[in-house]
Design a protein around this motif. Sequence first.
Motif, PDB file in Angstrom:
ATOM      1  N   MET A   2       0.845  -1.213   0.000  1.00 39.89           N
ATOM      2  CA  MET A   2       0.000   0.000   0.000  1.00 39.89           C
ATOM      3  C   MET A   2       0.873   1.253   0.000  1.00 39.89           C
ATOM      4  N   ASP A   3       0.384   2.298  -0.638  1.00 39.22           N
ATOM      5  CA  ASP A   3       1.138   3.549  -0.667  1.00 39.22           C
ATOM      6  C   ASP A   3       1.338   4.108   0.741  1.00 39.22           C
ATOM      7  N   LYS A   4       2.476   4.712   0.939  1.00 41.14           N
ATOM      8  CA  LYS A   4       2.788   5.311   2.238  1.00 41.14           C
ATOM      9  C   LYS A   4       2.609   6.827   2.154  1.00 41.14           C
ATOM     10  N   HIS A   5       1.760   7.347   3.041  1.00 37.79           N
ATOM     11  CA  HIS A   5       1.470   8.785   3.031  1.00 37.79           C
ATOM     12  C   HIS A   5       2.048   9.491   4.258  1.00 37.79           C
ATOM     13  N   ILE A   6       2.290   8.685   5.300  1.00 38.27           N
ATOM     14  CA  ILE A   6       2.685   9.260   6.588  1.00 38.27           C
ATOM     15  C   ILE A   6       4.059   8.731   6.983  1.00 38.27           C
ATOM     16  N   LEU A   7       4.940   9.640   7.368  1.00 41.38           N
ATOM     17  CA  LEU A   7       6.293   9.238   7.787  1.00 41.38           C
ATOM     18  C   LEU A   7       6.424   9.422   9.296  1.00 41.38           C
ATOM     19  N   THR A   8       6.824   8.374  10.007  1.00 39.73           N
ATOM     20  CA  THR A   8       7.190   8.571  11.414  1.00 39.73           C
ATOM     21  C   THR A   8       8.712   8.465  11.515  1.00 39.73           C
ATOM     22  N   GLN A  36       9.844  19.129   1.278  1.00 37.56           N
ATOM     23  CA  GLN A  36       9.933  18.642  -0.112  1.00 37.56           C
ATOM     24  C   GLN A  36       8.577  18.190  -0.641  1.00 37.56           C
ATOM     25  N   LEU A  37       7.775  17.577   0.240  1.00 37.86           N
ATOM     26  CA  LEU A  37       6.497  17.019  -0.211  1.00 37.86           C
ATOM     27  C   LEU A  37       5.308  17.950   0.061  1.00 37.86           C
ATOM     28  N   HIS A  38       5.605  19.110   0.687  1.00 39.52           N
ATOM     29  CA  HIS A  38       4.543  20.069   1.038  1.00 39.52           C
ATOM     30  C   HIS A  38       3.458  19.415   1.891  1.00 39.52           C
ATOM     31  N   ILE A  39       3.887  18.705   2.909  1.00 35.77           N
ATOM     32  CA  ILE A  39       2.925  18.097   3.840  1.00 35.77           C
ATOM     33  C   ILE A  39       3.257  18.576   5.249  1.00 35.77           C
ATOM     34  N   PRO A  40       2.288  18.526   6.179  1.00 35.88           N
ATOM     35  CA  PRO A  40       2.550  19.035   7.531  1.00 35.88           C
ATOM     36  C   PRO A  40       3.625  18.241   8.275  1.00 35.88           C
ATOM     37  N   TYR A  41       4.339  18.949   9.132  1.00 35.79           N
ATOM     38  CA  TYR A  41       5.394  18.364   9.967  1.00 35.79           C
ATOM     39  C   TYR A  41       4.977  18.526  11.430  1.00 35.79           C
ATOM     40  N   TYR A  42       4.910  17.427  12.191  1.00 31.47           N
ATOM     41  CA  TYR A  42       4.504  17.494  13.596  1.00 31.47           C
ATOM     42  C   TYR A  42       5.610  17.001  14.510  1.00 31.47           C
ATOM     43  N   ASP A  43       5.872  17.804  15.503  1.00 31.98           N
ATOM     44  CA  ASP A  43       6.940  17.474  16.442  1.00 31.98           C
ATOM     45  C   ASP A  43       6.465  18.061  17.773  1.00 31.98           C
ATOM     46  N   LYS A  44       6.697  19.361  17.953  1.00 33.10           N
ATOM     47  CA  LYS A  44       6.206  19.992  19.187  1.00 33.10           C
ATOM     48  C   LYS A  44       4.684  20.151  19.171  1.00 33.10           C
ATOM     49  N   PRO A  90      -1.668  12.982   4.802  1.00 33.60           N
ATOM     50  CA  PRO A  90      -0.212  12.861   4.721  1.00 33.60           C
ATOM     51  C   PRO A  90       0.497  13.825   5.668  1.00 33.60           C
ATOM     52  N   CYS A  91       1.521  13.345   6.342  1.00 32.09           N
ATOM     53  CA  CYS A  91       2.281  14.203   7.259  1.00 32.09           C
ATOM     54  C   CYS A  91       3.559  13.491   7.699  1.00 32.09           C
ATOM     55  N   VAL A  92       4.398  14.240   8.414  1.00 34.03           N
ATOM     56  CA  VAL A  92       5.603  13.690   9.042  1.00 34.03           C
ATOM     57  C   VAL A  92       5.451  13.891  10.550  1.00 34.03           C
ATOM     58  N   ILE A  93       5.613  12.820  11.317  1.00 31.48           N
ATOM     59  CA  ILE A  93       5.531  12.928  12.780  1.00 31.48           C
ATOM     60  C   ILE A  93       6.853  12.447  13.372  1.00 31.48           C
ATOM     61  N   VAL A  94       7.483  13.305  14.179  1.00 33.39           N
ATOM     62  CA  VAL A  94       8.785  12.954  14.769  1.00 33.39           C
ATOM     63  C   VAL A  94       8.611  12.594  16.249  1.00 33.39           C
ATOM     64  N   GLY A  95       9.153  11.462  16.634  1.00 40.15           N
ATOM     65  CA  GLY A  95       9.170  11.069  18.038  1.00 40.15           C
ATOM     66  C   GLY A  95       7.828  10.638  18.600  1.00 40.15           C
ATOM     67  N   CYS A  96       7.712  10.711  19.952  1.00 36.20           N
ATOM     68  CA  CYS A  96       6.451  10.423  20.661  1.00 36.20           C
ATOM     69  C   CYS A  96       5.966   8.989  20.453  1.00 36.20           C
ATOM     70  N   SER A 148      11.395   9.951  -1.432  1.00 33.95           N
ATOM     71  CA  SER A 148      11.147   9.141  -2.628  1.00 33.95           C
ATOM     72  C   SER A 148      10.279   7.916  -2.324  1.00 33.95           C
ATOM     73  N   LEU A 149      10.209   7.542  -1.047  1.00 32.72           N
ATOM     74  CA  LEU A 149       9.426   6.357  -0.675  1.00 32.72           C
ATOM     75  C   LEU A 149       7.989   6.693  -0.268  1.00 32.72           C
ATOM     76  N   LEU A 150       7.703   7.994  -0.155  1.00 30.70           N
ATOM     77  CA  LEU A 150       6.342   8.403   0.232  1.00 30.70           C
ATOM     78  C   LEU A 150       5.537   8.814  -0.993  1.00 30.70           C
ATOM     79  N   THR A 151       4.248   8.592  -0.900  1.00 30.13           N
ATOM     80  CA  THR A 151       3.364   9.085  -1.941  1.00 30.13           C
ATOM     81  C   THR A 151       2.630  10.292  -1.355  1.00 30.13           C
ATOM     82  N   ALA A 152       2.955  11.447  -1.868  1.00 30.35           N
ATOM     83  CA  ALA A 152       2.363  12.666  -1.324  1.00 30.35           C
ATOM     84  C   ALA A 152       1.290  13.193  -2.275  1.00 30.35           C
TER      85      ALA A 152
END
Lengths: 209, 209
Positions: A1-7, A26-34, A108-114, A202-206
């Motif tokens: 399945m396509d990957k939309h979310i990066l942890t 690069q993918l113009h998707i939200p970035y969540y951290d704090k 689609p988004c990037v979530i760091v940590g947690c 390159s591995l995400l589908t945005a």
Amino acid sequence: MDKHILTVSREFGSGGRSIGRAVAEQLHIPYYDKEVIRQVAQKTGFDEQFVAENGEYAPGKTTLSYIFKALGRPEALGRADAMDGLSTTDFLWVIQHQVIANLADHGPCVIVGCCSDFILKDRDDCLHTFIHASQQYRAQRILRLYGEGEKSPQQRLADKDGRRRANYKYFTGRDWGRCQNYHLSLDSGTLGEARCAELLASLLTAPGR
Amino acid sequence: MDKHILTVSREFGSGGRSIGRAVAEQLHIPYYDKEVIRQVAQKTGFDEQFVAENGEYAPGKTTLSYIFKALGRPEALGRADAMDGLSTTDFLWVIQHQVIANLADHGPCVIVGCCSDFILKDRDDCLHTFIHASQQYRAQRILRLYGEGEKSPQQRLADKDGRRRANYKYFTGRDWGRCQNYHLSLDSGTLGEARCAELLASLLTAPGR
């Protein structure tokens, strides 16, 4: 399945946050951290610093911190009690779980940590990653970014990673930094942060790709 | 520094060997897997099957196997004794070390297994990788490739990986499958074997590229 979310899970000083942010840009998707911390704080009534620290310590080590900090926030303790008598720690974990699942539901988004890799492990649309680097690379990087501290860079790395490892083990039952927890792990010091970001993007589908 | 040599460690059934072979074919560089075993057998006098088994077991578990197999090869035991009284296990390790270092000295290549990531850890021109996949993916794959066996696929995976883990720990002192041992780890079941090969090939600098 396509990957939309990066942890992104990461060793302290490895540049995991910078890499995650670069992928989001690069993918113009939200970035969540704090943002995760902010939303957990908002929903629980605890202050952000307390929530952030809770996310870095295994409960056994934070009893005193909990008592002192929570004293100033009786309404937060009340909310925890109201949830079937959950401890403060477990209450924060439940809310963190809800916040992260909710962010993922929004697209689609990037979530760091947690512990987001664990929280979202049953979704098919997530790419779970771990960023690490040699101690030498990370020590030089934190000195450059954060300057000298009371402790040596090596000690700061060991302290921070030790806390992350214990916290991850407590909440997920898994060993932090074990390849099998992630779809991909990368040594940012060897591969370079820009190359890591490019590779992950390159591995995400945005949207629009 | 440019990476010319790829080492592939892998969970049983993850397709690590196929991926390694595909990278070698794409880059037109040599692929070593059983060749390491063959050369160690040739240099030590032990038979190939014995050398291969030695590479999968931690010494504590193979005493009987050693005694029975080595009885037919007194000249091999003699050679081990001649090397400062090394045990058979350590003698084979020394030769395996020499064979892998020698292959790497001959230029760009792909080496699968044999603790090659550890043996070549001090070379700057190597990309060390670990390939893994879910138990379900690997069980289906070994059934497709090797058919039914006496034991269940799950048991075969657990046995083989357990041996690799113990062997790696004994010879390297490191934990098998820990992200920090490798520059890159990949989940072949999720990413797909072809994508993994393509990604690894893109990170190597091969002759003529």
